[in-house]
Design a protein around this motif. Structure first.
Motif, PDB file in Angstrom:
ATOM      1  N   LEU A 137       2.979  12.181  48.742  1.00  0.00           N
ATOM      2  CA  LEU A 137       3.666  12.678  49.929  1.00  0.00           C
ATOM      3  C   LEU A 137       5.173  12.706  49.719  1.00  0.00           C
ATOM      4  O   LEU A 137       5.857  13.635  50.156  1.00  0.00           O
ATOM      5  CB  LEU A 137       3.319  11.798  51.139  1.00  0.00           C
ATOM      6  CG  LEU A 137       1.886  11.880  51.669  1.00  0.00           C
ATOM      7  CD1 LEU A 137       1.666  10.804  52.726  1.00  0.00           C
ATOM      8  CD2 LEU A 137       1.593  13.263  52.240  1.00  0.00           C
ATOM      9  N   ARG A 197       1.218  12.675  60.071  1.00  0.00           N
ATOM     10  CA  ARG A 197      -0.229  12.798  60.276  1.00  0.00           C
ATOM     11  C   ARG A 197      -0.995  12.128  59.143  1.00  0.00           C
ATOM     12  O   ARG A 197      -1.997  11.439  59.375  1.00  0.00           O
ATOM     13  CB  ARG A 197      -0.626  14.276  60.389  1.00  0.00           C
ATOM     14  CG  ARG A 197      -0.176  14.947  61.677  1.00  0.00           C
ATOM     15  CD  ARG A 197      -0.916  16.262  61.893  1.00  0.00           C
ATOM     16  NE  ARG A 197      -0.629  17.226  60.828  1.00  0.00           N
ATOM     17  CZ  ARG A 197       0.369  18.101  60.869  1.00  0.00           C
ATOM     18  NH1 ARG A 197       1.186  18.121  61.909  1.00  0.00           N
ATOM     19  NH2 ARG A 197       0.557  18.960  59.884  1.00  0.00           N
ATOM     20  N   SER A 198      -0.504  12.310  57.924  1.00  0.00           N
ATOM     21  CA  SER A 198      -1.167  11.695  56.771  1.00  0.00           C
ATOM     22  C   SER A 198      -1.074  10.177  56.825  1.00  0.00           C
ATOM     23  O   SER A 198      -2.040   9.472  56.507  1.00  0.00           O
ATOM     24  CB  SER A 198      -0.531  12.212  55.476  1.00  0.00           C
ATOM     25  OG  SER A 198      -0.714  13.610  55.341  1.00  0.00           O
ATOM     26  N   VAL A 203      -3.595   8.873  59.167  1.00  0.00           N
ATOM     27  CA  VAL A 203      -4.939   8.835  58.566  1.00  0.00           C
ATOM     28  C   VAL A 203      -5.113   7.574  57.725  1.00  0.00           C
ATOM     29  O   VAL A 203      -6.153   6.906  57.775  1.00  0.00           O
ATOM     30  CB  VAL A 203      -5.175  10.098  57.711  1.00  0.00           C
ATOM     31  CG1 VAL A 203      -6.440   9.944  56.866  1.00  0.00           C
ATOM     32  CG2 VAL A 203      -5.286  11.327  58.597  1.00  0.00           C
ATOM     33  N   SER A 251       3.764  16.690  59.031  1.00  0.00           N
ATOM     34  CA  SER A 251       2.584  16.569  58.176  1.00  0.00           C
ATOM     35  C   SER A 251       2.506  15.181  57.542  1.00  0.00           C
ATOM     36  O   SER A 251       1.427  14.593  57.454  1.00  0.00           O
ATOM     37  CB  SER A 251       2.619  17.642  57.090  1.00  0.00           C
ATOM     38  OG  SER A 251       1.542  17.488  56.189  1.00  0.00           O
ATOM     39  N   ALA A 281      -1.221   7.947  47.157  1.00  0.00           N
ATOM     40  CA  ALA A 281      -1.142   8.936  48.237  1.00  0.00           C
ATOM     41  C   ALA A 281       0.283   9.066  48.752  1.00  0.00           C
ATOM     42  O   ALA A 281       0.789  10.184  48.963  1.00  0.00           O
ATOM     43  CB  ALA A 281      -2.079   8.538  49.370  1.00  0.00           C
TER      44      ALA A 281
END
Length: 215
Positions: free
Chosen positions: A177, A192-193, A196, A189, A173
């Protein structure tokens, strides 16, 4: 006129030390070129010029481009490990686990991390590089999995039955990114990821639910 004393001879560094220095300069130059121009444009001649090393010295250290690329991956892994180890000293184990996605981002999104991804992508069309890279990456992954589980136990937790897969998911992941961030101005963004992923860690290890994310 007073007699002049001859200047002492400058100590010549041992061959092994000079060789290691040349090797490191080439690896760092390769990282710079890979990040700046991509894999295809990172030829051995370009790297030698970037490092200020002769082509002969280059081929003495790395007979083929594949050898250099594998050395880059190994060197970056060792640098990354040192960064992770230093980060352990700044937080409690449970805080460190919650903050791990953010720490991983700070490591993987560096130019050296992008350079490694360039090598990985290029291996799709280079069978020799692909085979050797898979073997090296498997050893790196095995070591990273053991280390990750050690950190989970250090927080007084039992590793999740799918701990290795979870670790691989986080790496994948964050690599994604980092690749996107190369051409997108998406800092908000990304954060925010990462949040999470930290929330996922809290859900997978419920004793961490009340642990805040260290800024």
């Amino acid at each position: 006129m007073a007699d002049q004393k001859p200047s002492p001879n400058r100590r010549r560094r041992p061959q092994a030390e000079r060789s290691a220095d040349t090797r490191n300069r080439l690896v760092q130059a390769a990282i710079t070129c890979l990040f700046r121009s991509g894999y295809s444009a990172t030829t051995v001649s370009v790297v030698a010029a970037e490092a200020g090393v002769s082509r002969g010295a280059m081929t003495h250290q790395f007979p083929a481009k594949t050898d250099l690329m594998l050395a880059v991956v190994q060197a970056v892994f060792e640098e990354d490990t040192a960064i992770y180890n230093r980060s352990i000293e700044t937080m409690k184990p449970e805080e460190w686990l919650v903050a791990l996605p953010k720490t991983m981002w700070s490591v993987i999104s560096r130019p050296s991390g992008v350079a490694v991804m360039e090598i990985m992508l290029a291996s799709r069309s280079d069978p020799d590089l692909a085979e050797q890279l898979r073997n090296l990456q498997q050893r790196i992954d095995d070591q990273a999995h053991r280390w990750s589980q050690e950190r989970i136990r250090a927080a007084g937790l039992k590793p999740h039955p799918q701990a290795d897969a979870i670790h691989e998911l986080y790496v994948a992941a964050i690599r994604g990114l980092a690749l996107e961030a190369v051409f997108m101005n998406n800092a908000a963004s990304v954060q925010r990821s990462l949040q999470v992923l930290s929330d996922m860690t809290r859900q997978l290890y419920t004793p961490l639910e009340d642990i805040p994310l260290v800024q």
